[in-house]
Design an enzyme around this catalytic site. Structure first.
Site, PDB file in Angstrom:
ATOM      1  N   ARG A   1       0.851  -1.198   0.000  1.00  0.00           N
ATOM      2  CA  ARG A   1       0.000   0.000   0.000  1.00  0.00           C
ATOM      3  C   ARG A   1       0.885   1.245   0.000  1.00  0.00           C
ATOM      4  O   ARG A   1       0.609   2.214  -0.685  1.00  0.00           O
ATOM      5  CB  ARG A   1      -0.956   0.031   1.217  1.00  0.00           C
ATOM      6  CG  ARG A   1      -1.684   1.365   1.322  1.00  0.00           C
ATOM      7  CD  ARG A   1      -2.881   1.391   2.260  1.00  0.00           C
ATOM      8  NE  ARG A   1      -2.790   0.533   3.417  1.00  0.00           N
ATOM      9  CZ  ARG A   1      -2.008   0.751   4.486  1.00  0.00           C
ATOM     10  NH1 ARG A   1      -1.242   1.826   4.554  1.00  0.00           N
ATOM     11  NH2 ARG A   1      -1.990  -0.103   5.479  1.00  0.00           N
TER      12      ARG A   1
ATOM     13  N   TYR B   1     -16.823  16.300 -15.993  1.00  0.00           N
ATOM     14  CA  TYR B   1     -17.149  14.882 -15.875  1.00  0.00           C
ATOM     15  C   TYR B   1     -18.224  14.739 -14.784  1.00  0.00           C
ATOM     16  O   TYR B   1     -18.093  15.302 -13.691  1.00  0.00           O
ATOM     17  CB  TYR B   1     -15.880  14.125 -15.488  1.00  0.00           C
ATOM     18  CG  TYR B   1     -16.104  12.669 -15.236  1.00  0.00           C
ATOM     19  CD1 TYR B   1     -16.463  11.826 -16.275  1.00  0.00           C
ATOM     20  CD2 TYR B   1     -15.970  12.138 -13.964  1.00  0.00           C
ATOM     21  CE1 TYR B   1     -16.689  10.478 -16.041  1.00  0.00           C
ATOM     22  CE2 TYR B   1     -16.193  10.785 -13.729  1.00  0.00           C
ATOM     23  CZ  TYR B   1     -16.548   9.964 -14.776  1.00  0.00           C
ATOM     24  OH  TYR B   1     -16.772   8.641 -14.551  1.00  0.00           O
TER      25      TYR B   1
ATOM     26  N   ASP C   1      -7.681  18.770 -14.353  1.00  0.00           N
ATOM     27  CA  ASP C   1      -7.960  17.399 -14.788  1.00  0.00           C
ATOM     28  C   ASP C   1      -7.562  17.331 -16.261  1.00  0.00           C
ATOM     29  O   ASP C   1      -8.227  17.888 -17.128  1.00  0.00           O
ATOM     30  CB  ASP C   1      -9.461  17.102 -14.592  1.00  0.00           C
ATOM     31  CG  ASP C   1      -9.830  15.684 -15.014  1.00  0.00           C
ATOM     32  OD1 ASP C   1      -9.089  15.070 -15.804  1.00  0.00           O
ATOM     33  OD2 ASP C   1     -10.891  15.189 -14.558  1.00  0.00           O
TER      34      ASP C   1
ATOM     35  N   LYS D   1      -8.620   6.306 -19.308  1.00  0.00           N
ATOM     36  CA  LYS D   1      -8.952   6.806 -20.644  1.00  0.00           C
ATOM     37  C   LYS D   1      -7.730   6.719 -21.574  1.00  0.00           C
ATOM     38  O   LYS D   1      -7.223   5.639 -21.780  1.00  0.00           O
ATOM     39  CB  LYS D   1      -9.523   8.214 -20.515  1.00  0.00           C
ATOM     40  CG  LYS D   1     -10.530   8.371 -19.347  1.00  0.00           C
ATOM     41  CD  LYS D   1     -11.782   7.547 -19.537  1.00  0.00           C
ATOM     42  CE  LYS D   1     -12.665   7.461 -18.287  1.00  0.00           C
ATOM     43  NZ  LYS D   1     -13.017   8.724 -17.651  1.00  0.00           N
TER      44      LYS D   1
HETATM   45  C1  LIG Z   1     -13.483   9.194 -16.389  1.00  0.00           C
HETATM   46  C2  LIG Z   1     -13.104  10.534 -15.902  1.00  0.00           C
HETATM   47  C3  LIG Z   1     -12.857  10.772 -14.548  1.00  0.00           C
HETATM   48  C4  LIG Z   1     -13.020   9.697 -13.480  1.00  0.00           C
HETATM   49  O1  LIG Z   1     -12.081   8.701 -13.624  1.00  0.00           O
HETATM   50  P1  LIG Z   1     -12.340   7.155 -13.196  1.00  0.00           P
HETATM   51  O2  LIG Z   1     -11.076   6.496 -13.620  1.00  0.00           O
HETATM   52  O3  LIG Z   1     -13.537   6.696 -13.934  1.00  0.00           O
HETATM   53  O4  LIG Z   1     -12.540   7.155 -11.729  1.00  0.00           O
HETATM   54  C5  LIG Z   1     -12.462  12.043 -14.173  1.00  0.00           C
HETATM   55  N1  LIG Z   1     -12.347  13.036 -15.075  1.00  0.00           N
HETATM   56  C6  LIG Z   1     -12.591  12.850 -16.377  1.00  0.00           C
HETATM   57  C7  LIG Z   1     -12.444  13.975 -17.323  1.00  0.00           C
HETATM   58  C8  LIG Z   1     -12.991  11.595 -16.843  1.00  0.00           C
HETATM   59  O5  LIG Z   1     -13.260  11.422 -18.144  1.00  0.00           O
END
Ligand SMILES: *Cc1c(COP(=O)(O)O)cnc(C)c1O
Length: 392
Positions: free
Chosen positions: A51, A104, A177, A202
Site C-alpha cells: 500500500r 465529468y 484534470d 482513458k
Molecule cells: C473518467 C473521468 C474521470 C473519473 O475517472 P475514473 O477512472 O472513472 O474514476 C475524471 N475526469 C474525467 C475527465 C474523466 O473522463
C-alpha cells in the site's frame, strides 16, 4: 532520464530501468504485498508494504511525473480515488472550491454529494470565462480552483495560464484534470497549474482494459499554507489507501509507451470526423476545440499541441434522433468511457451525465459524444454517415 528528453523517450524509459536482478526490459508485475527485511527496518529499495509502495507502481508514478513535468506522481485505483485524495489532502471543512459548469459527471457528483456533506463547499463557474471564475471565488475561503480542459462532454476550453493567476491571487491552488488532453497534448504545470489529475482509464491506459488514476504535483507550489501539497498527498495516498495495484500499474505503463503515436492518430481521425459532421445536414452543431468557430479556439491552439480525439455534436431533429443514431451505428461501440483504441459513441444525457440531470451541469438531450478511435477513419465515417442519413 532527463527533462530534455523528448516525450516518447520519457514515456518509454522514465522510471523503467532494466530490472536489476534479471535485466528484464519491462518492469515486472510485482504481485506482492510485503517484503523481506534485512534485519528490522532493513528495507531493500525502501519497500516495506505494497500500500505504501510497490515497484511496478513506482515505475508508473515516476513515468507520469516525467511526462507532466511534475516533481512527483501518485497512482490510484481510479481517477476519482486520485481526485478524492487531492481534495482530502489539501482542504478542510469550511474551505471552498470553484468547480466547472461543464465537467465529468462523477467529478461534480463527488463535490456535490461527497465533499459537501463533509463541509467542503463549492460554487460552479463557466470555466471558459476567466471573469466568471474570478467572480465565483469566495475571498478567504476558496482554497482550490478545479478545472477540466477540454471539458466533458461539451469540449469547453479553460485558459489555464489566466486561471492559474486568478487562483493564486486568491490564495488558492489550481488543479487541472488533464484526462482529455493527456500529458502529450497539454502540460498544465508548465502553464502554472499546481496539481494535475488524470483518469488513466482513458487515453493514458488507452486500451479499455484498466481503471486507474494519477495525480502529479508541480515542483514549486507557492500558495500560502499549501506549499507542502506533495508531502500531504503522499501521506494521504498511504493513509487512505486507494492505490493502483501492480497489474493495473503495469497495464497503464504499457499504454503510456504508445501515447504519442496513439494521440496523433486520434487527432487525425477526429479532424476528419469533424469535417464530415460539419458538412452533414442532420447535425446542428459540432463541438471541437480545433474548429475556428469554437469560442476558445485561440486558447486551445496556444495551450494544446493538437485538439484531441473527443468530438460532440447536437442533432437537428432532437433527442429521439440522437438516441436512434447511437443505436444504428455498427462499428462505433455504444458505451461509456473514452480514450481507447476503439471508437465509442454515447448519449451523455442518458448515460455518462445522467447523474447531473436537473443540476446546472445538465447537458442537452440532443447531444451525442464520440471518442474517436484509431481505426481506419474512412470506415468510421462510412458507418456514421449510414446512421445519420437515416436518422439525421
Ligand atoms: C473518467 C473521468 C474521470 C473519473 O475517472 P475514473 O477512472 O472513472 O474514476 C475524471 N475526469 C474525467 C475527465 C474523466 O473522463
Amino acid at each position: 532520464m532527463s527533462d530534455e528528453h523528448g516525450f516518447s523517450t520519457r514515456a518509454i524509459h522514465a522510471g523503467q530501468e532494466a530490472d536489476a536482478s534479471t535485466g528484464a526490459v519491462v518492469p515486472p508485475i510485482y504481485q506482492v504485498s510485503t517484503y523481506k527485511q534485512d534485519g528490522i527496518g532493513g528495507f531493500r529499495g525502501g519497500y516495506e508494504y505494497s500500500r505504501s509502495a510497490n515497484p511496478t507502481r513506482t515505475a508508473l508514478e515516476e513515468c507520469i511525473a516525467a511526462l507532466e513535468g511534475g516533481s512527483r506522481g501518485f497512482a490510484f485505483a481510479s481517477g476519482l480515488a486520485g481526485q478524492d485524495c487531492v481534495v482530502r489532502s489539501l482542504l478542510v471543512p469550511g474551505d471552498h472550491v470553484v468547480v466547472p459548469s461543464d465537467a465529468y459527471g462523477g467529478t461534480y457528483r463527488y463535490f456535490n454529494k461527497v465533499a459537501k456533506p463533509h463541509g467542503i463547499d463549492h460554487s460552479i463557474a463557466r470555466i471558459g470565462d476567466v471573469d466568471a471564475v474570478r467572480d465565483a471565488i469566495v475571498p478567504g475561503r476558496t482554497k482550490m480552483v478545479w478545472v477540466e480542459t477540454p471539458t466533458n462532454p461539451l469540449l469547453g476550453i479553460a485558459d489555464i495560464e489566466a486561471i492559474a493567476e486568478v487562483a493564486h491571487d486568491a490564495g488558492a491552488v489550481l488543479v487541472v484534470d488533464n484526462t482529455f488532453a493527456t500529458a502529450y497534448l497539454q502540460n498544465p504545470i508548465a502553464l502554472g497549474a499546481d496539481i494535475v489529475t488524470h483518469s488513466t482509464t482513458k487515453y493514458s491506459g488507452g486500451h479499455s482494459d484498466v481503471v486507474g488514476g494519477a495525480v502529479v504535483t508541480a515542483p514549486q507550489i507557492r500558495v500560502a499554507g499549501l506549499e507542502d501539497a506533495e508531502e500531504r498527498i503522499a501521506f494521504h495516498q498511504n493513509s487512505i489507501g486507494g492505490v493502483a495495484g501492480p497489474f493495473d500499474s503495469w497495464l497503464t505503463l504499457r499504454g503510456l509507451k504508445t501515447l504519442a503515436v496513439r494521440m496523433e492518430r486520434h487527432c487525425d481521425n477526429a479532424e476528419r470526423v469533424v469535417e464530415f459532421l460539419t458538412g452533414h445536414d442532420g447535425v446542428a452543431q459540432v463541438f471541437y476545440p480545433g474548429l475556428e468557430s469554437h469560442h476558445n479556439h485561440a486558447v486551445a491552439a496556444r495551450q494544446m499541441k493538437r485538439f484531441g480525439g473527443m468530438v460532440s455534436f447536437r442533432m437537428r431533429k432532437g433527442e429521439d434522433a440522437a438516441v436512434k443514431t447511437c443505436a444504428a451505428v455498427q462499428l462505433w461501440t455504444l458505451g461509456e468511457s473514452l480514450g481507447g483504441v476503439e471508437s465509442l459513441i454515447e448519449h451523455p444525457a442518458r448515460m455518462t451525465h445522467a447523474s447531473v440531470a436537473g443540476t446546472e451541469l445538465e447537458v442537452p438531450a440532443d447531444l451525442i459524444r464520440l471518442s474517436v478511435g484509431i481505426e481506419d477513419v474512412d470506415d468510421l465515417i462510412a458507418d456514421l454517415r449510414e446512421a445519420l442519413d437515416i436518422h439525421g
